[in-house]
Motif scaffolding. Sequence first.
Motif, PDB file in Angstrom:
ATOM      1  N   ILE A  96     -25.031 120.733 -99.327  1.00 10.75           N
ATOM      2  CA  ILE A  96     -25.748 120.083 -98.219  1.00 10.75           C
ATOM      3  C   ILE A  96     -25.906 118.597 -98.492  1.00 10.75           C
ATOM      4  O   ILE A  96     -25.757 117.754 -97.592  1.00 10.75           O
ATOM      5  CB  ILE A  96     -27.119 120.756 -98.018  1.00 10.75           C
ATOM      6  N   ALA A  97     -26.219 118.235 -99.750  1.00 11.03           N
ATOM      7  CA  ALA A  97     -26.444 116.825-100.085  1.00 11.03           C
ATOM      8  C   ALA A  97     -25.183 115.991 -99.904  1.00 11.03           C
ATOM      9  O   ALA A  97     -25.254 114.810 -99.534  1.00 11.03           O
ATOM     10  CB  ALA A  97     -26.951 116.716-101.515  1.00 11.03           C
ATOM     11  N   GLU A  98     -24.018 116.571-100.152  1.00 15.59           N
ATOM     12  CA  GLU A  98     -22.768 115.823-100.042  1.00 15.59           C
ATOM     13  C   GLU A  98     -22.140 115.940 -98.663  1.00 15.59           C
ATOM     14  O   GLU A  98     -21.042 115.398 -98.444  1.00 15.59           O
ATOM     15  CB  GLU A  98     -21.773 116.338-101.095  1.00 15.59           C
ATOM     16  N   SER A  99     -22.814 116.638 -97.740  1.00 11.77           N
ATOM     17  CA  SER A  99     -22.240 116.814 -96.408  1.00 11.77           C
ATOM     18  C   SER A  99     -22.263 115.503 -95.633  1.00 11.77           C
ATOM     19  O   SER A  99     -23.106 114.625 -95.857  1.00 11.77           O
ATOM     20  CB  SER A  99     -23.003 117.894 -95.641  1.00 11.77           C
ATOM     21  N   GLU A 100     -21.344 115.386 -94.719  1.00 12.36           N
ATOM     22  CA  GLU A 100     -21.193 114.143 -93.951  1.00 12.36           C
ATOM     23  C   GLU A 100     -22.407 113.833 -93.086  1.00 12.36           C
ATOM     24  O   GLU A 100     -22.823 112.657 -93.015  1.00 12.36           O
ATOM     25  CB  GLU A 100     -19.927 114.239 -93.092  1.00 12.36           C
ATOM     26  N   PRO A 101     -23.046 114.827 -92.407  1.00  9.29           N
ATOM     27  CA  PRO A 101     -24.220 114.484 -91.588  1.00  9.29           C
ATOM     28  C   PRO A 101     -25.354 113.870 -92.394  1.00  9.29           C
ATOM     29  O   PRO A 101     -26.026 112.949 -91.917  1.00  9.29           O
ATOM     30  CB  PRO A 101     -24.632 115.836 -90.987  1.00  9.29           C
ATOM     31  N   ILE A 102     -25.560 114.347 -93.611  1.00  9.95           N
ATOM     32  CA  ILE A 102     -26.636 113.794 -94.447  1.00  9.95           C
ATOM     33  C   ILE A 102     -26.339 112.343 -94.795  1.00  9.95           C
ATOM     34  O   ILE A 102     -27.198 111.457 -94.679  1.00  9.95           O
ATOM     35  CB  ILE A 102     -26.804 114.638 -95.723  1.00  9.95           C
ATOM     36  N   MET A 112     -26.260 100.753 -92.637  1.00  7.44           N
ATOM     37  CA  MET A 112     -25.001 100.645 -93.361  1.00  7.44           C
ATOM     38  C   MET A 112     -23.979 101.574 -92.742  1.00  7.44           C
ATOM     39  O   MET A 112     -24.325 102.527 -92.007  1.00  7.44           O
ATOM     40  CB  MET A 112     -25.180 101.034 -94.842  1.00  7.44           C
ATOM     41  N   SER A 113     -22.745 101.310 -93.064  1.00 12.40           N
ATOM     42  CA  SER A 113     -21.699 102.250 -92.704  1.00 12.40           C
ATOM     43  C   SER A 113     -21.639 103.342 -93.769  1.00 12.40           C
ATOM     44  O   SER A 113     -22.063 103.125 -94.912  1.00 12.40           O
ATOM     45  CB  SER A 113     -20.359 101.532 -92.610  1.00 12.40           C
ATOM     46  N   PRO A 114     -21.136 104.518 -93.446  1.00 10.37           N
ATOM     47  CA  PRO A 114     -21.030 105.574 -94.467  1.00 10.37           C
ATOM     48  C   PRO A 114     -20.235 105.135 -95.687  1.00 10.37           C
ATOM     49  O   PRO A 114     -20.538 105.550 -96.806  1.00 10.37           O
ATOM     50  CB  PRO A 114     -20.354 106.713 -93.713  1.00 10.37           C
ATOM     51  N   LYS A 115     -19.210 104.270 -95.478  1.00  7.35           N
ATOM     52  CA  LYS A 115     -18.424 103.802 -96.605  1.00  7.35           C
ATOM     53  C   LYS A 115     -19.257 102.905 -97.510  1.00  7.35           C
ATOM     54  O   LYS A 115     -19.160 102.970 -98.742  1.00  7.35           O
ATOM     55  CB  LYS A 115     -17.191 103.057 -96.098  1.00  7.35           C
ATOM     56  N   GLN A 116     -20.068 102.021 -96.893  1.00  4.64           N
ATOM     57  CA  GLN A 116     -20.932 101.163 -97.690  1.00  4.64           C
ATOM     58  C   GLN A 116     -22.005 101.974 -98.423  1.00  4.64           C
ATOM     59  O   GLN A 116     -22.376 101.645 -99.550  1.00  4.64           O
ATOM     60  CB  GLN A 116     -21.611 100.117 -96.792  1.00  4.64           C
ATOM     61  N   PHE A 117     -22.504 103.024 -97.760  1.00  6.33           N
ATOM     62  CA  PHE A 117     -23.544 103.842 -98.389  1.00  6.33           C
ATOM     63  C   PHE A 117     -22.987 104.613 -99.579  1.00  6.33           C
ATOM     64  O   PHE A 117     -23.646 104.731-100.615  1.00  6.33           O
ATOM     65  CB  PHE A 117     -24.131 104.815 -97.363  1.00  6.33           C
ATOM     66  N   GLY A 118     -21.773 105.114 -99.454  1.00  4.65           N
ATOM     67  CA  GLY A 118     -21.161 105.840-100.555  1.00  4.65           C
ATOM     68  C   GLY A 118     -21.661 107.273-100.670  1.00  4.65           C
ATOM     69  O   GLY A 118     -22.461 107.751 -99.849  1.00  4.65           O
ATOM     70  N   GLU A 119     -21.186 107.933-101.689  1.00  2.00           N
ATOM     71  CA  GLU A 119     -21.575 109.322-101.941  1.00  2.00           C
ATOM     72  C   GLU A 119     -22.389 109.409-103.231  1.00  2.00           C
ATOM     73  O   GLU A 119     -22.156 108.635-104.173  1.00  2.00           O
ATOM     74  CB  GLU A 119     -20.338 110.218-102.068  1.00  2.00           C
ATOM     75  N   PRO A 120     -23.333 110.331-103.270  1.00  2.00           N
ATOM     76  CA  PRO A 120     -24.131 110.484-104.496  1.00  2.00           C
ATOM     77  C   PRO A 120     -23.305 111.146-105.595  1.00  2.00           C
ATOM     78  O   PRO A 120     -22.399 111.940-105.338  1.00  2.00           O
ATOM     79  CB  PRO A 120     -25.286 111.371-104.060  1.00  2.00           C
ATOM     80  N   GLN A 121     -23.609 110.783-106.800  1.00  2.00           N
ATOM     81  CA  GLN A 121     -23.020 111.446-107.954  1.00  2.00           C
ATOM     82  C   GLN A 121     -24.013 112.524-108.418  1.00  2.00           C
ATOM     83  O   GLN A 121     -25.060 112.215-108.969  1.00  2.00           O
ATOM     84  CB  GLN A 121     -22.755 110.441-109.077  1.00  2.00           C
ATOM     85  N   ILE A 122     -23.666 113.782-108.152  1.00  2.00           N
ATOM     86  CA  ILE A 122     -24.562 114.902-108.433  1.00  2.00           C
ATOM     87  C   ILE A 122     -24.018 115.694-109.612  1.00  2.00           C
ATOM     88  O   ILE A 122     -22.854 116.085-109.625  1.00  2.00           O
ATOM     89  CB  ILE A 122     -24.714 115.811-107.200  1.00  2.00           C
ATOM     90  N   LYS A 123     -24.887 115.926-110.589  1.00  3.21           N
ATOM     91  CA  LYS A 123     -24.509 116.683-111.770  1.00  3.21           C
ATOM     92  C   LYS A 123     -25.520 117.809-111.971  1.00  3.21           C
ATOM     93  O   LYS A 123     -26.734 117.576-111.941  1.00  3.21           O
ATOM     94  CB  LYS A 123     -24.493 115.765-113.004  1.00  3.21           C
ATOM     95  N   LEU A 124     -25.008 119.012-112.167  1.00  4.39           N
ATOM     96  CA  LEU A 124     -25.862 120.171-112.402  1.00  4.39           C
ATOM     97  C   LEU A 124     -26.050 120.347-113.899  1.00  4.39           C
ATOM     98  O   LEU A 124     -25.080 120.538-114.639  1.00  4.39           O
ATOM     99  CB  LEU A 124     -25.237 121.442-111.796  1.00  4.39           C
ATOM    100  N   VAL A 125     -27.293 120.281-114.348  1.00  4.49           N
ATOM    101  CA  VAL A 125     -27.588 120.445-115.763  1.00  4.49           C
ATOM    102  C   VAL A 125     -27.501 121.934-116.106  1.00  4.49           C
ATOM    103  O   VAL A 125     -28.142 122.773-115.472  1.00  4.49           O
ATOM    104  CB  VAL A 125     -28.980 119.901-116.104  1.00  4.49           C
TER     105      VAL A 125
END
Length: 461
Positions: A96-102, A112-125
């Motif tokens: 859900i966090a990496e989905s385009e609507p979010i 910002m544009s989605p490109k400027q905002f970028g994507e989060p780097q998510i790591k599962l511990v």
Amino acid sequence: MSIAIPNSHPKSLPSKGRWQFHLTLGLITNAAIWISALLYLKFVPPTYTSHSAIAVPGEGSSVNVNLPNIGEASYQNSTPYSGGSTQDPRENYKFIAESEPILKAAAKHLSMSPKQFGEPQIKLVVNSAIMEVNFKGASPQEAQNKSLTFYQVFETKLDRIRNQGVTRRDVAFQIALNTSKKKLEIAQKRLSNYKSHSGLNSSDRLRELLGTIEQLRRQKAEVLAQQQQASDRLKQISADLNSSAQLVADALTLKTDRVFQQNLKDYSETKAVLDVLSAKFLPNAPMVIEQEAKREATEKALLNQSQFLLGRQISLASLRQLNLSSNSDSAREQLFQQLMTVRADRTGLQGQAQRLDKQIIQFEDRLKKLTEQENTLDALKRDVEVAKAVFSSTLAKLDLGKSNIFGSYPLMEIVTEPTLADTPSWPRQEFVLVGTILCSLFVSTGLGLHWLRQGKTSTGK
């Protein structure tokens, strides 16, 4: 005229020239490497990273509610992450966090544009419920703002998903609630109709009827005891009179009748006169014959009156056995009177016992009918209680379901707030310097080895 150009290939140069050539090439190459590294550090814009972490528990919920006088309502909201499932709930949150609507919604909040905002780097511990979330930005504040905005949009999206799930559950529970309510109304209506039709509203009438039957049985036992006492008394008096109770009753009946007593007196007088005449005259004497006719007439009248009073034929011998003379002793008369009284009492007690028997039979029939009605009433009451329990349990589940919206998607807890970076995450000056040094070292080593190899080759020639 031609001009001779000396060969500039390293092999054609003398030893000193080859050394100068490799030195010059090494200086130029290293200068290019270091100038490129310095220019990269100077002109490449820095990137800052905001670090944060969230905890995503994956447990279900279970609630028990005790309903007084009804029962217990259990509500268990299981999740797809429990029950031995190997699925990690954080994968859903990551998707859900990496989905385009979010990302689009978060970028829109920051203009910002989605490109400027970028994507989060998510790591599962591993072996934990922790998710590390990193955002990059051109400045520390921008990276932190991206993280904060992302969490705001992400939580809003989760709330929307939870509310949709609760709404769907509410619809299902509402259907079940309406069904159980209708069943409860039907059960209550059947109970009310049966009460009005049978007239049986509670168990009080049944208890009252049982009490009445028990009281009648006690009365019957007392009457039977009195009847037995009267029978024993009757036997005792009959033994004292040396006569049966029936004979005594017949004697008292005849003794109390004035017509019978007059007939008995007339018969006794005519017989006494006849006995005197028979002693003086012959049987065919006119006086004897006339007196015999009188005696027969009085005897006939006496027997007719006896039959009328007793309801059966009786002989003179039986009348003599009754001892109907008016001059009998008073003690025997008293016994006669007691015997008649006891006999009348026994007859009355027998009639009372029979009436009590009839009443007991009537009440027992009524009790049987009421018992059947009571069983039906109890069954209808149980139906109402069951319907109430189901309705109350469903209502409790509906209320509990409304209050528990974190069943399918647990509450997201931010354990590490988005940080404000002090230094850029890229380019890292130490990394660039180490890379430049290594690159310069590799180039210098390569040129040195190349120079040594050419020197050995020229010496061999």
